[in-house]
Design an enzyme around this catalytic site. Sequence first.
Site, PDB file in Angstrom:
ATOM      1  N   TYR A  38       0.900  -1.267  -0.086  1.00  0.00           N
ATOM      2  CA  TYR A  38      -0.057  -0.052  -0.006  1.00  0.00           C
ATOM      3  C   TYR A  38       0.880   1.198   0.047  1.00  0.00           C
ATOM      4  O   TYR A  38       0.381   2.304  -0.537  1.00  0.00           O
ATOM      5  CB  TYR A  38      -0.931   0.073   1.225  1.00  0.00           C
ATOM      6  CG  TYR A  38      -2.033  -1.272   1.281  1.00  0.00           C
ATOM      7  CD1 TYR A  38      -2.226  -1.906   0.395  1.00  0.00           C
ATOM      8  CD2 TYR A  38      -2.661  -1.173   2.503  1.00  0.00           C
ATOM      9  CE1 TYR A  38      -3.016  -3.142   0.444  1.00  0.00           C
ATOM     10  CE2 TYR A  38      -3.728  -2.227   2.657  1.00  0.00           C
ATOM     11  CZ  TYR A  38      -3.836  -2.969   1.468  1.00  0.00           C
ATOM     12  OH  TYR A  38      -4.514  -3.928   1.882  1.00  0.00           O
ATOM     13  N   HIS A  96       0.508 -11.857   2.101  1.00  0.00           N
ATOM     14  CA  HIS A  96      -0.267 -11.106   1.500  1.00  0.00           C
ATOM     15  C   HIS A  96      -1.323 -12.065   0.380  1.00  0.00           C
ATOM     16  O   HIS A  96      -2.324 -12.061   0.230  1.00  0.00           O
ATOM     17  CB  HIS A  96       0.328  -9.966   0.973  1.00  0.00           C
ATOM     18  CG  HIS A  96      -0.809  -8.799   0.300  1.00  0.00           C
ATOM     19  ND1 HIS A  96      -0.493  -7.534   0.555  1.00  0.00           N
ATOM     20  CD2 HIS A  96      -2.050  -8.762   0.095  1.00  0.00           C
ATOM     21  CE1 HIS A  96      -1.528  -6.883   0.358  1.00  0.00           C
ATOM     22  NE2 HIS A  96      -2.447  -7.309  -0.084  1.00  0.00           N
TER      23      HIS A  96
END
Length: 263
Positions: A38, A96
């Site tokens: 991010y 992730h």
Amino acid sequence: MPTLGLGTWENEDPAQCAESVRTALEMGYRHVDTAQIYGNEAAVGEGIDAAAVDRENVFLATKVWISNLAPEDVVATAEASLEKLGVDAVDLLYVHWPAGEYDPEETLPAFDELVDRGLTERVGVSNFEPHHVERAMDVLDAPVFANQVETHPFCQQSTLRAHADEHGYELVAYSPLARGSVFDHDVVRDVAAARDVSPAQVSLAWLAEKGVTAIPKATSEAHIRDNWESRSLELSAEAVARIDAIERHRREVNPDFGPDAWE
């Protein structure tokens, strides 16, 4: 783990990200979710530091990106994430995706090492199908605490919800508002109108009824508060059944990912 958190995916402006985290925490949120990819871990850390809330009361999660899942990179980049966040440890560290450099036998022992060193309290996985979760359970010494996947009324993840219940881990919903699509669906809108609440609150309350933790992204104080107020909304059995009957089975994020095992 608090059952409603603040998601920060695509919250890329550092000042806005930090302010949204501060606002959410001072409103009552106690769960903040970020990830290496991010690019906002430092801003999230600034928001936590600025809030009038003790760090020990914040459940903080981040994720190791797929290019960093070789064992030595897991450790090095997790340490870098902690430095960016300005914390000694995170409450939850996720794999992730089961992709890129991910190899269960090589990657997961590095997560165990981070638990042993006290750099994360818990290990999670993200975007895992049931067989991925079960393999992780076999390899890890630490329990699999959570699996974070896209979940909302149009992608209900009934198979994974049942698997989570059976195996004792949490299911965490990213994009719980289907990137805004819930605002335009007749069933969700009708339920919301009948209760004089927003469609966002209806979607989040439906997830809570299913035992799913939601981490909606929000940046404005109004949206952060609207999501927070979903905690006091209890849907009727009829309303839940109407939402259950929605049969779109469509993901808004990565729509081409995964076989039929997702539903």
